[in-house]
Write a protein that holds these residues in place. Structure first.
Motif, PDB file in Angstrom:
ATOM      1  N   GLN A  57       0.834  -1.194   0.000  1.00 49.07           N
ATOM      2  CA  GLN A  57       0.000   0.000   0.000  1.00 49.07           C
ATOM      3  C   GLN A  57       0.872   1.250   0.000  1.00 49.07           C
ATOM      4  O   GLN A  57       1.658   1.455   0.929  1.00 49.07           O
ATOM      5  CB  GLN A  57      -0.919   0.024   1.224  1.00 49.07           C
ATOM      6  CG  GLN A  57      -1.867   1.198   1.237  1.00 49.07           C
ATOM      7  CD  GLN A  57      -2.806   1.169   2.435  1.00 49.07           C
ATOM      8  OE1 GLN A  57      -2.559   0.441   3.395  1.00 49.07           O
ATOM      9  NE2 GLN A  57      -3.867   1.949   2.357  1.00 49.07           N
ATOM     10  N   PRO A  58       0.754   2.099  -1.017  1.00 50.61           N
ATOM     11  CA  PRO A  58       1.542   3.337  -1.027  1.00 50.61           C
ATOM     12  C   PRO A  58       1.097   4.281   0.091  1.00 50.61           C
ATOM     13  O   PRO A  58      -0.046   4.230   0.552  1.00 50.61           O
ATOM     14  CB  PRO A  58       1.241   3.933  -2.401  1.00 50.61           C
ATOM     15  CG  PRO A  58       0.701   2.794  -3.211  1.00 50.61           C
ATOM     16  CD  PRO A  58      -0.016   1.911  -2.242  1.00 50.61           C
ATOM     17  N   ALA A  59       1.983   5.150   0.528  1.00 49.59           N
ATOM     18  CA  ALA A  59       1.676   6.178   1.535  1.00 49.59           C
ATOM     19  C   ALA A  59       2.178   7.514   1.006  1.00 49.59           C
ATOM     20  O   ALA A  59       3.310   7.929   1.281  1.00 49.59           O
ATOM     21  CB  ALA A  59       2.324   5.827   2.870  1.00 49.59           C
ATOM     22  N   ILE A  60       1.345   8.186   0.211  1.00 50.68           N
ATOM     23  CA  ILE A  60       1.734   9.422  -0.472  1.00 50.68           C
ATOM     24  C   ILE A  60       0.709  10.500  -0.128  1.00 50.68           C
ATOM     25  O   ILE A  60      -0.482  10.348  -0.422  1.00 50.68           O
ATOM     26  CB  ILE A  60       1.816   9.222  -2.004  1.00 50.68           C
ATOM     27  CG1 ILE A  60       2.741   8.044  -2.352  1.00 50.68           C
ATOM     28  CG2 ILE A  60       2.274  10.501  -2.700  1.00 50.68           C
ATOM     29  CD1 ILE A  60       2.690   7.640  -3.803  1.00 50.68           C
ATOM     30  N   SER A  61       1.161  11.554   0.468  1.00 51.81           N
ATOM     31  CA  SER A  61       0.261  12.666   0.791  1.00 51.81           C
ATOM     32  C   SER A  61       0.014  13.523  -0.438  1.00 51.81           C
ATOM     33  O   SER A  61       0.743  13.434  -1.434  1.00 51.81           O
ATOM     34  CB  SER A  61       0.863  13.520   1.911  1.00 51.81           C
ATOM     35  OG  SER A  61       2.008  14.205   1.434  1.00 51.81           O
ATOM     36  N   GLU A  62      -0.998  14.365  -0.355  1.00 51.63           N
ATOM     37  CA  GLU A  62      -1.318  15.236  -1.483  1.00 51.63           C
ATOM     38  C   GLU A  62      -0.172  16.184  -1.775  1.00 51.63           C
ATOM     39  O   GLU A  62       0.203  16.395  -2.939  1.00 51.63           O
ATOM     40  CB  GLU A  62      -2.599  16.021  -1.189  1.00 51.63           C
ATOM     41  CG  GLU A  62      -3.009  16.926  -2.336  1.00 51.63           C
ATOM     42  CD  GLU A  62      -4.301  17.669  -2.047  1.00 51.63           C
ATOM     43  OE1 GLU A  62      -4.645  18.578  -2.837  1.00 51.63           O
ATOM     44  OE2 GLU A  62      -4.973  17.358  -1.047  1.00 51.63           O
ATOM     45  N   SER A  63       0.429  16.714  -0.702  1.00 52.66           N
ATOM     46  CA  SER A  63       1.532  17.654  -0.919  1.00 52.66           C
ATOM     47  C   SER A  63       2.752  16.943  -1.491  1.00 52.66           C
ATOM     48  O   SER A  63       3.462  17.497  -2.348  1.00 52.66           O
ATOM     49  CB  SER A  63       1.896  18.363   0.393  1.00 52.66           C
ATOM     50  OG  SER A  63       2.309  17.412   1.372  1.00 52.66           O
ATOM     51  N   ALA A  64       2.988  15.701  -1.032  1.00 48.60           N
ATOM     52  CA  ALA A  64       4.122  14.943  -1.555  1.00 48.60           C
ATOM     53  C   ALA A  64       3.924  14.592  -3.017  1.00 48.60           C
ATOM     54  O   ALA A  64       4.889  14.468  -3.784  1.00 48.60           O
ATOM     55  CB  ALA A  64       4.343  13.683  -0.730  1.00 48.60           C
ATOM     56  N   SER A  65       2.655  14.442  -3.418  1.00 44.94           N
ATOM     57  CA  SER A  65       2.389  14.053  -4.807  1.00 44.94           C
ATOM     58  C   SER A  65       2.717  15.156  -5.792  1.00 44.94           C
ATOM     59  O   SER A  65       2.779  14.918  -7.001  1.00 44.94           O
ATOM     60  CB  SER A  65       0.916  13.643  -4.957  1.00 44.94           C
ATOM     61  OG  SER A  65       0.059  14.778  -4.848  1.00 44.94           O
ATOM     62  N   LEU A  66       2.912  16.385  -5.293  1.00 41.34           N
ATOM     63  CA  LEU A  66       3.274  17.487  -6.185  1.00 41.34           C
ATOM     64  C   LEU A  66       4.697  17.345  -6.708  1.00 41.34           C
ATOM     65  O   LEU A  66       5.079  18.018  -7.673  1.00 41.34           O
ATOM     66  CB  LEU A  66       3.111  18.828  -5.450  1.00 41.34           C
ATOM     67  CG  LEU A  66       1.675  19.167  -5.013  1.00 41.34           C
ATOM     68  CD1 LEU A  66       1.653  20.462  -4.228  1.00 41.34           C
ATOM     69  CD2 LEU A  66       0.767  19.244  -6.239  1.00 41.34           C
ATOM     70  N   THR A  67       5.467  16.481  -6.056  1.00 34.55           N
ATOM     71  CA  THR A  67       6.823  16.188  -6.532  1.00 34.55           C
ATOM     72  C   THR A  67       6.880  14.722  -6.944  1.00 34.55           C
ATOM     73  O   THR A  67       6.571  13.836  -6.138  1.00 34.55           O
ATOM     74  CB  THR A  67       7.867  16.454  -5.431  1.00 34.55           C
ATOM     75  OG1 THR A  67       7.763  17.813  -4.997  1.00 34.55           O
ATOM     76  CG2 THR A  67       9.265  16.180  -5.951  1.00 34.55           C
TER      77      THR A  67
END
Length: 342
Positions: A57-67
């Motif tokens: 299961q990935p753990a990627i926040s919305e802000s992290a997804s901007l990069t």
């Protein structure tokens, strides 16, 4: 080693039917022969291996997804095997050729020598030997790749090839649950489990049948036919496993094979083909021929198969069979009290 020619007193002529005491059974070569491949290179590819990774299961926040994440790559590894030479020679003297009418042993008027042609017999016998050598090699062959013209190429057989899915039986009999566990191992290695075939000796085949009877299961004979080879079958929780009596297996060894990925690989000689007979130069009053061919085994991904070692080589007969209880039978201990109180 000096040439040994068939001559009049060395190879006697007899009448009567010919019976071969040697092992001429080559079931693995027969069953995979329909998928034969050809190559013009001594080394051939059995496949490429790569790992795509397991599920997580990935753990990627919305802000992290901007990069965007750092780039990664999936690497591949090529797996190969080699063809090897099979070569035999036969020699017949002119004296032997012209002396086929002289019979040894018991003879009855009007009988003829069998075989009538010594060369045909010797060639046929050598072809049987080569076929047996190929079958043995496809099972037991130890890999070797030549580094110069004096070194030997040897194709890798199934027993050395299988390294991932292995079970050491510690001298215990092979039973149905052992087979089912190996199917589970193959499944766990992310390999297909359809059409697996247990390649085993007579003791193991007997043991599996005995185990099936004791567990109320059935070994279905002739459940499948491949290239004229009829396979029996049993059912495991993960799927059907076919059974066949193999040849040239070391004592205590059985293989669970995915037959769909196995293939012989021929390396023909231009203008001659593969496994051809040709005359050699004469040096005297006789003829010499050679039989020549090159072949290897494409065993596919090794984790598609399984290997059992250390199986008991002694058959353990069942101590009991199925029990049958007859309702209201006075001799049945279950019904004794009911009968007594009737």
């Amino acid at each position: 080693m000096a040439d040994q020619f068939a001559m009049s007193f060395g190879v006697l002529n007899y009448s009567g039917m010919l019976f071969n005491k040697g092992n001429t059974r080559t079931p693995l070569s027969s069953i995979i022969g329909g998928r034969a491949k050809t190559t013009n290179h001594v080394e051939f590819v059995t496949g490429q291996e790569f790992t795509s990774g397991g599920g997580a299961q990935p753990a990627i926040s919305e802000s992290a997804s901007l990069t965007a994440p750092d780039a990664t790559v999936v690497t591949r590894a090529q797996k190969t095997n080699v063809t090897q030479i099979f070569q035999e020679s036969v020699g017949i003297s002119y004296g032997k050729m012209s002396n086929m009418g002289t019979l040894s042993g018991i003879n009855v008027a009007g009988q003829q020598a069998n075989p009538m042609n010594e060369l045909d017999f010797q060639v046929a016998a050598k072809m049987m030997k080569v076929n047996a050598d190929i079958e043995y090699t496809f099972i037991n062959g130890v890999y070797s790749k030549a580094t110069d013209d004096t070194k030997v190429n040897k194709t890798r057989g199934m027993i050395p090839a299988i390294t991932t899915n292995t079970t050491a039986m510690a001298k215990k009999p092979l039973g149905l649950w052992d087979i089912a566990d190996m199917v589970k191992k193959i499944y766990g290695a992310n390999a297909p489990t359809d059409g697996l075939c247990l390649w085993c000796d007579a003791v193991t085949l007997f043991q599996i049948n005995a185990d099936a009877v004791q567990n109320g299961l059935t070994v279905v004979p002739a459940a499948r036919n491949i290239n004229g080879i009829s396979l029996s079958s049993v059912v495991t929780p993960i799927g059907v496993v076919y059974l066949y009596l193999g040849e040239y297996l070391p004592a205590g060894t059985a293989l669970l094979l995915n037959l769909s990925v196995l293939a012989p690989v021929y390396q023909p000689v231009p203008g001659k083909g593969n496994f051809f007979l040709e005359p050699l130069a004469k040096t005297g009053a006789g003829e010499k021929y050679q039989l020549f061919g090159q072949i290897g085994l494409d065993h596919g991904p090794e984790w598609f198969h399984g290997k059992f070692t250390g199986i008991s080589t002694e058959f353990t007969a069942p101590t009991y069979s199925r029990s049958v209880f007859i309702a209201n039978d006075a001799n049945n201990p279950v019904n004794t009290k009911a009968v007594a109180g009737a």
